[in-house]
Scaffold this active site. Structure first.
Site, PDB file in Angstrom:
ATOM      1  N   GLU A   5       0.806  -1.224   0.000  1.00 11.36           N
ATOM      2  CA  GLU A   5       0.000   0.000   0.000  1.00 11.36           C
ATOM      3  C   GLU A   5       0.837   1.271   0.000  1.00 11.36           C
ATOM      4  O   GLU A   5       0.477   2.267  -0.632  1.00 11.36           O
ATOM      5  CB  GLU A   5      -0.937   0.001   1.205  1.00 11.36           C
ATOM      6  CG  GLU A   5      -2.103  -0.964   1.112  1.00 11.36           C
ATOM      7  CD  GLU A   5      -1.761  -2.396   1.475  1.00 11.36           C
ATOM      8  OE1 GLU A   5      -2.644  -3.266   1.368  1.00 11.36           O
ATOM      9  OE2 GLU A   5      -0.597  -2.649   1.866  1.00 11.36           O
ATOM     10  N   HIS A  17     -10.809  -6.050   9.404  1.00 10.86           N
ATOM     11  CA  HIS A  17     -11.558  -5.776   8.174  1.00 10.86           C
ATOM     12  C   HIS A  17     -12.840  -4.982   8.451  1.00 10.86           C
ATOM     13  O   HIS A  17     -13.719  -4.935   7.597  1.00 10.86           O
ATOM     14  CB  HIS A  17     -11.949  -7.085   7.478  1.00 10.86           C
ATOM     15  CG  HIS A  17     -10.794  -7.911   7.020  1.00 10.86           C
ATOM     16  ND1 HIS A  17     -10.041  -8.680   7.883  1.00 10.86           N
ATOM     17  CD2 HIS A  17     -10.252  -8.083   5.786  1.00 10.86           C
ATOM     18  CE1 HIS A  17      -9.093  -9.302   7.196  1.00 10.86           C
ATOM     19  NE2 HIS A  17      -9.194  -8.958   5.933  1.00 10.86           N
TER      20      HIS A  17
END
Length: 668
Positions: free
Chosen positions: A407, A474
């Protein structure tokens, strides 16, 4: 001649393939930053500049690499690369003004030393976190490659910076994508005071190139001819055959990390050895021995350069100091932008929230050929939520790019695309994963316009939120990480119409936008959505319901919690304000509803402490206190990580406490 070269520790100059004029050109470019540095060290002791990172002993790398590049090719230096700036012929008074914090510098006094960029000279300066620099170079090179331009990008790092994860990520991405980047490691022996044997165990850093499937070279960083000729040869090849190359320049830092650090940690014998390999003095002796330069000519050259330095110093000294102006400071956080309204059409189609996102993204790709989507599994697979499904068929893999799991460098590469006249949408597979890309978002994208007037045309899509049993990694709704950061815009829609229109606006906006999409809404919320390409203003809340009893302010999934409770209690007449945008925040709409009802409930899914609800509560207390008939109330989730088991998750979410809190506030 032989005695001169022996005195120079037998540095071997293979200069005969270069004309005498070219050798003299290199010497002048090499001497100039040395003389500037010597002057700067005097000014530092006199208190006329605040900080200095010396590159004495390393000038041949900066000068040689930059001289080998074409003038319109980007170079990304570090804080010891004065030779990059002088070789690009930046007027010295502007450099001096930069170091003095004056308006004629490059950062309006907001950042110091070499922490700046300039599009005029194709130089992109560093940030103190070092690593993102490498990923930015990837993005710049990617833009060149997508436009089929025969250009390369050169980026510098020190041997200390190679220990950062961004180094691995940037080299890996450059290799996989075959980007024409020259990665330059200035191995100068120490990361501040830490010697190389305490930084890495391999013999040469360039050995790492093999692991990335790229070629690597070791170059004597004190030999200007070797640096210039080899980099020139490599650069010429890369322009025709795009790929990354790793170069390790062996050199030494003759002064401290910065002047306050000193060099007491360096053994005297090591300093003496490298002093004999001084790149300026050795090359001078060689040129004199070869008859290319005379002592008289050298003295004349030094005098001319010193006169230039002193003249420009006087010009910089005479420039006015920065005059602080709060309005200017605040206005420069974001690139100026006025939304050109694209009205929604009357023709609509029922879409789920997820389909509206996909529709807005697809129409934006059609409208902006320079727009690139990057993320894990976004190409053939269509992303884990299938938002980009079938995009490859229409737009191709050049513009819909699968990325490695990295990322940080992908956000940095998006910054590089923006620098090189393109747009980027980065999909975080889950909003939680943004933590591994946090540094370039909050320290590069957010600050770059304020620092040196470069916008970050980047949207980071953030699939977020709980209620789906996905657990601690998540399920976060982490908008408060970014609403605190000046320079970012934060958008958080709750309905398909808003999701499409605001995503289009976010992509149109030249500023960095964190775009939150609640996963639990993706397939549960439907709405008639205009089929055309339309936008909605960022920073405008929507009043969903009107009532006199109290005001309920929320966003994202919280809005749907509120509507459910009000449906259960039709007797409650409330204003329901959907913020839609958290930064900028529609304070006018907030104050208007508070003054109307006198009672306020703020609902967020995020954990209670430190969330956006706390800030809104403070704003209401400061600006609407006399209109309140009750304390401002907040509903948020428990101050724990998000659990996965259904009953635990239900207890965690503020939704469980919403009805009770609402009724208590009404009864106050």
């Amino acid at each position: 001649m032989e005695s001169a070269l022996e005195e120079a520790q037998n540095i071997t100059y293979q200069a005969r393939q270069l004309a005498s004029e070219e050798q003299l050109m290199l010497y002048k470019k090499l001497l100039k930053p040395r003389l500037i540095e010597e002057k700067m060290l005097i000014l530092l002791r006199q208190g006329k500049i605040s900080k200095w990172f010396s590159g004495i002993g390393q000038e041949a790398i900066s000068v040689g690499v930059t001289a080998a590049l074409q003038k319109d090719e980007y170079v990304l230096p570090m804080h010891r690369n004065l030779g990059v700036f002088t070789t690009r012929n930046i007027p010295l008074y502007r450099l001096f003004a930069q170091w003095q914090g004056k308006p004629d510098g490059f950062t309006k006094g907001r950042d110091r030393s070499f922490h700046f960029g300039t599009q005029e000279y194709r130089i992109i300066g560093m940030i103190s976190h070092l690593g993102p620099q490498l990923g930015v170079a990837d993005g710049i090179a990617l833009a060149h490659k997508l436009r089929q331009e025969k250009k390369i990008t050169a980026v510098f790092t020190g041997e200390g910076g190679t220990s950062e994860g961004d180094f691995h990520e940037a080299l890996n991405v450059a290799s996989v994508w075959k980007l024409p980047v020259v990665f330059c490691i200035e191995n100068n022996g120490y990361g501040l005071s830490t010697p190389t044997n305490e930084q890495y165990a391999c013999e040469n850093l360039v050995d790492r190139a093999k692991g990335y499937g790229m070629e690597g070279h070791v170059i004597d960083g004190n030999n200007i001819i070797e640096v210039y000729t080899k980099v020139n040869e490599i650069a010429s090849d890369l322009r025709e055959n795009p790929r990354p190359v790793l170069i390790e320049f062996k050199t030494f830092r003759m002064r401290g990390h910065e002047e306050a650090s000193g060099t007491k940690y360096v053994p005297d014998s090591l300093m003496e050895m490298w002093a004999k390999k001084d790149p300026v003095e050795n090359f001078k002796k060689y040129l004199i021995a070869e008859g290319v330069l005379t002592e008289t000519e050298d003295e004349k050259l030094r005098k001319a350069l010193k006169n230039e330095i002193n003249t420009h110093l006087k010009k910089a000294d005479a420039l006015p100091q920065i005059a602080s102006d709060i309005e200017t400071e605040l206005n420069d956080v974001y690139a100026a932008y006025t939304l050109k309204e694209e009205a929604p059409s009357q023709h609509t189609k029922e879409l789920r929230f997820i389909d509206a996102i996909s529709d807005g993204l697809k129409q934006s790709m059609q409208n902006f050929p320079e727009l690139v989507i990057m993320g894990q599994d976004v190409a053939d697979y269509g992303g884990v939520f299938k938002i980009t499904e079938n995009f490859v068929e229409e737009f191709g893999k050049n513009r819909v790019r699968n990325t490695p799991i990295c990322e940080s460098v992908i956000v940095s590469a998006a910054m590089g695309l923006s620098i090189n006249k393109m747009k980027a949408v980065v999909e975080m597979q889950f909003a939680d994963f943004v933590s591994t890309g946090f540094n370039p978002i909050v320290n590069y994208l957010a600050k770059v316009h304020y620092r040196w007037n470069q916008n970050a045309d980047v949207v980071v899509r953030m699939p977020c939120g709980a209620g789906v049993g996905a657990g601690p990694f998540h399920s976060q709704t982490n908008e408060a990480w970014f609403t605190k950061t000046p320079g970012l815009k934060v958008v958080y829609p709750a309905f398909p119409v808003d999701a499409k229109g605001l995503l289009i606006s976010a992509i149109q906006d030249p500023n960095p936008v964190m775009f939150f999409e609640h996963k639990a809404l993706y397939r549960s919320i439907r709405q008639e959505v205009p089929t055309n390409y339309y936008n909605l203003p960022i920073g405008k809340a929507a009043l969903l319901k009107s009532g006199e009893q109290l005001s309920i302010i929320s966003f994202g999934a919280g809005i749907h919690w509120v509507l459910e409770v009000l449906e259960k209690h039709p007797e409650i007449k409330a204003d329901v304000l959907d913020l839609r945008s958290l930064q900028p925040l529609d304070t006018a709409a907030i104050y208007k509803t508070v003054k109307k009802t006198g009672k306020v409930l703020i609902v967020q899914e995020d954990t209670m402490f430190g969330g956006i609800a706390s800030e809104i509560s403070a704003l209401i207390s400061e600006n609407c206190f006399t209109h309140l008939d009750a304390p401002v109330c907040r509903v948020g989730s428990l101050d724990t990580p998000v659990p996965f088991e259904a009953s635990l998750e239900a207890d965690f979410l503020g939704k469980k406490r919403l009805e009770e809190t609402l009724l208590k506030l009404l009864a106050f």
